[in-house]
Design an enzyme around this catalytic site. Structure first.
Site, mmCIF file in Angstrom:
data_model
loop_
_atom_site.group_PDB
_atom_site.id
_atom_site.type_symbol
_atom_site.label_atom_id
_atom_site.label_comp_id
_atom_site.label_asym_id
_atom_site.label_seq_id
_atom_site.Cartn_x
_atom_site.Cartn_y
_atom_site.Cartn_z
ATOM 1 C CE LYS A 211 -1.591 3.026 2.611
ATOM 2 N NZ LYS A 211 -1.620 4.143 1.671
ATOM 3 C CD GLU A 286 13.469 0.747 8.952
ATOM 4 O OE1 GLU A 286 13.930 1.787 9.468
ATOM 5 O OE2 GLU A 286 14.090 -0.325 8.895
ATOM 6 C CB CYS A 320 13.071 8.808 8.319
ATOM 7 S SG CYS A 320 13.998 7.729 7.228
ATOM 8 C CD GLU A 417 10.566 12.631 11.446
ATOM 9 O OE1 GLU A 417 9.355 12.391 11.593
ATOM 10 O OE2 GLU A 417 11.282 12.019 10.670
HETATM 11 P P1 NAP Z 1 2.378 8.389 7.522
HETATM 12 O O1 NAP Z 1 1.352 9.439 7.547
HETATM 13 O O2 NAP Z 1 2.554 7.542 8.710
HETATM 14 O O3 NAP Z 1 2.041 7.490 6.255
HETATM 15 C C1 NAP Z 1 2.816 6.379 5.908
HETATM 16 C C2 NAP Z 1 1.930 5.356 5.233
HETATM 17 O O4 NAP Z 1 0.958 4.897 6.167
HETATM 18 C C3 NAP Z 1 1.158 5.913 4.049
HETATM 19 O O5 NAP Z 1 1.026 4.911 3.073
HETATM 20 C C4 NAP Z 1 -0.190 6.222 4.672
HETATM 21 O O6 NAP Z 1 -1.228 6.214 3.736
HETATM 22 C C5 NAP Z 1 -0.326 5.049 5.619
HETATM 23 N N1 NAP Z 1 -1.293 5.230 6.690
HETATM 24 C C6 NAP Z 1 -1.713 6.361 7.279
HETATM 25 N N2 NAP Z 1 -2.617 6.062 8.244
HETATM 26 C C7 NAP Z 1 -2.760 4.723 8.263
HETATM 27 C C8 NAP Z 1 -3.537 3.809 9.023
HETATM 28 N N3 NAP Z 1 -4.365 4.215 9.988
HETATM 29 N N4 NAP Z 1 -3.441 2.485 8.766
HETATM 30 C C9 NAP Z 1 -2.613 2.048 7.795
HETATM 31 N N5 NAP Z 1 -1.853 2.866 7.040
HETATM 32 C C10 NAP Z 1 -1.925 4.189 7.273
HETATM 33 O O7 NAP Z 1 3.806 8.969 7.190
HETATM 34 P P2 NAP Z 1 4.201 9.917 5.994
HETATM 35 O O8 NAP Z 1 3.798 11.296 6.348
HETATM 36 O O9 NAP Z 1 3.753 9.376 4.683
HETATM 37 O O10 NAP Z 1 5.791 9.783 6.005
HETATM 38 C C11 NAP Z 1 6.597 10.577 6.779
HETATM 39 C C12 NAP Z 1 7.068 9.826 8.001
HETATM 40 O O11 NAP Z 1 7.719 8.628 7.600
HETATM 41 C C13 NAP Z 1 8.101 10.595 8.770
HETATM 42 O O12 NAP Z 1 7.840 10.492 10.148
HETATM 43 C C14 NAP Z 1 9.407 9.890 8.434
HETATM 44 O O13 NAP Z 1 10.397 10.027 9.394
HETATM 45 C C15 NAP Z 1 8.954 8.491 8.283
HETATM 46 N N6 NAP Z 1 9.906 7.720 7.469
HETATM 47 C C16 NAP Z 1 10.674 6.797 8.102
HETATM 48 C C17 NAP Z 1 11.614 6.083 7.369
HETATM 49 C C18 NAP Z 1 12.478 5.078 8.032
HETATM 50 O O14 NAP Z 1 13.087 4.304 7.323
HETATM 51 N N7 NAP Z 1 12.542 5.018 9.347
HETATM 52 C C19 NAP Z 1 11.755 6.326 6.002
HETATM 53 C C20 NAP Z 1 10.951 7.277 5.401
HETATM 54 C C21 NAP Z 1 10.011 7.975 6.154
HETATM 55 P P3 NAP Z 1 -1.704 7.556 2.960
HETATM 56 O O15 NAP Z 1 -0.474 8.314 2.584
HETATM 57 O O16 NAP Z 1 -2.417 7.005 1.767
HETATM 58 O O17 NAP Z 1 -2.566 8.303 3.922
#
Ligand code: NAP
Length: 517
Positions: A211, A286, A320, A417
């Protein structure tokens, strides 16, 4: 494809008034070339079929740099996710029984196809995510490297023989694929966050339901199309997108899904971890970071500036592992602040397709508002902006690369962040103080240190409560090294020889009665 073609035509017509501008012309031709390319897909992939949502609902994918619609993709939910799980479950039977060499060959072919479509994939990333094309092309190579690496690693999933405690027994350890994997990924690396999961999963015989983020599904779909072209059988890789919580819940609730692997925010990661308890699934997370970038008095100034710049401003600060706090020792603070600001000032902001641009837009309005609120909080508590500090004159979600001094540990800029192009500078006196400030957070993903003292390198690397440490280097991710966080930055590791363990179960087999003729 019909919808996509229509939407891409829209880009072309909406850029007509700017036709004489070279970057507008380039974007137009990029969009129409992609429209005609063999990798462009705008439907979900379930059991090898490109499908719409069952009720026909769609969601728009926008170019964050212009706001223009790139395509409409299906807005899927539980029903389509359950279909995808069923096809992955069915495909697992045959895929997991192939020899490692057979799976390896499919993955290698996939890698070759990704690399031969590097340019188009890079353009697609820039189009839907906004990062500069050069960075997007870098992401394609980085993303592909996980497929190549795990194509090789597929052949090295060794078991074990354990010396038995009884003479008539033989003890073995088998490594077997966990089964169907649900992989949920973010928008900031639309390709690499997927391949880092799918590469090892497929290599050892798992099948996957991906997804991608609703903001950047087109790169995921293009990668899936190339997987099909590479001969990866139908059902082995499925892609659904749309209602994130419904899709997430379907993955969590299904007993057929044996593992969830997630990259994204800590808040969503915690929800998924709790949800996985219902069916006791394996889980890898992650999550977010709050990376310290420590510059010691004895650092080489040029190396520190270059490293901090790369660690902070890659992808406009939206990674991240981005340096979230630049912690500088008092003896070098002024010199560093001046040299760093000069370097930041040279970062060209603009559309990712424009030559020389180093900073694209932020992903959406909410991201800009977050940056603004963090900055407001810091200024109200005594921080000072020495560069930037406001939206860019280009409009949209462009933000000026910003440097803030006099930042203190209690400010939001230091606690969470910022995920944007803002570098907060904190000051410290001693090595102990630097370590204390660096570790004073719930996050523990990446940390950076700049020093020319070898003993300090070891001491500080060991003392930092982080999963990754860069020493005199701001870009450290590679497919051959384990990537992952400690504390609330996550569970498990991706990439490297360790990454495949996340997709394997150990099975102990005890063979008894060995002495029978
Ligand atoms: P996010 O809002 O958590 O979204 C990540 C994924 O989860 C998206 O596909 C999102 O879908 C989905 N999602 C949201 N709510 C969900 C739920 N209730 N159930 C299942 N899936 C759900 O994060 P983001 O804003 O896209 O990404 C930024 C974050 O990712 C930052 O905190 C960054 O640090 C972290 N990150 C971490 C790493 C690592 O390797 N540690 C790497 C990259 C990014 P939708 O987008 O379709 O809503």
């Amino acid at each position: 494809m019909g919808v996509a073609r229509f939407a891409l035509c829209k880009i072309a017509s909406s850029t007509l008034p700017r036709m004489h501008h070279p970057s507008a012309l380039r974007k137009m031709s990029v969009a129409s070339d992609l429209k005609n390319s063999t990798i462009f897909r705008s439907q979900g992939l379930i059991g090898g079929q490109w499908v719409a949502a069952h009720d026909g609902k769609t969601l728009q994918v926008n170019n964050p740099s212009t706001g223009e619609i790139i395509a409409d993709v299906p807005f899927m939910g539980r029903r389509e996710t359950n279909d995808a799980i069923s096809s992955a479950y069915q495909a697992f039977n045959s895929w997991s029984k192939l020899t490692a060499t057979e799976r390896s060959k499919c993955l290698r072919k996939w890698y070759d196809l990704i690399m031969s479509h590097k340019e188009e994939l890079g353009q697609l990333i820039t189009l839907e995510q906004g990062k500069p094309l050069k960075e997007a092309l870098g992401e394609v190579s980085y993303g592909a490297s996980f497929i190549e690496f795990f194509a090789e690693e597929a052949k090295r999933v060794y078991g074990d023989i354990i010396p038995a405690t009884l003479a008539d027994r033989r003890l073995f350890v088998l490594k077997q694929p966990v089964g169907v994997v649900g992989a949920i990924t973010p928008w900031n690396f639309p390709l690499a966050m997927i391949t880092r999961k799918v590469g090892p999963a497929l290599a050892c015989g798992c099948t996957v339901v991906v997804k991608p983020s609703e903001l950047t599904p087109l790169t995921a779909l293009a990668a899936a199309e190339l997987a099909l072209q590479a001969g990866i059988p139908p059902g082995v890789l499925n892609v659904v997108m749309g209602n994130a919580s419904d899709i997430g819940d379907a993955l969590l609730e299904s007993p057929q899904v044996r593992k969830i692997t997630f990259t994204g925010s800590t808040a969503v990661g915690k929800k998924l971890m709790a949800g996985a308890a219902g069916t006791v699934k394996r889980i890898s997370l992650e999550l977010g970071g709050n990376a310290p970038c420590i510059v010691f008095d004895d650092a080489d100034l040029d190396v520190a500036v270059k490293g901090a710049l790369a660690a902070k401003f890659r992808n406009s600060g939206q990674t991240c592992v981005c340096a979230n706090r630049v912690i500088v020792q008092e003896g070098i603070y002024e010199k560093f602040a001046e040299a760093f600001s000069k370097a930041v000032q040279n970062l060209q902001v603009g559309d990712g397709f424009t030559e020389g641009v180093a900073q694209g837009p932020l992903i959406n309005e909410a991201a800009v508002q977050k940056v603004e609120s963090f900055l407001q909080d810091a200024l109200s508590k005594g921080a000072k902006v020495i560069l930037g500090g406001k939206r860019h004159s280009l409009g949209m979600t462009f933000y000026e690369p910003t440097v803030v001094t006099d930042v203190k540990s209690d400010m939001l800029l230091a606690r969470e962040e910022v995920f944007g192009p803002v570098a907060p500078l904190l000051r410290f006196k001693t090595e102990e103080e630097a370590i204390r400030i660096a570790n004073d957070t719930n996050a523990g993903l990446a940390a950076y240190i700049f020093t020319n003292n070898v003993q300090r390198t070891w001491r500080v690397s060991e003392a930092l409560e982080y999963g990754l440490v860069g020493v005199n280097e701001g870009i450290i991710s590679t497919e051959v090294a384990p990537f992952g966080g400690v504390k609330q930055s996550g569970l498990g590791r991706e990439g490297s020889k360790y990454g495949i363990d996340e997709y394997l179960e150990l099975k102990y087999v005890c063979l008894g009665d060995m002495n029978r003729e």
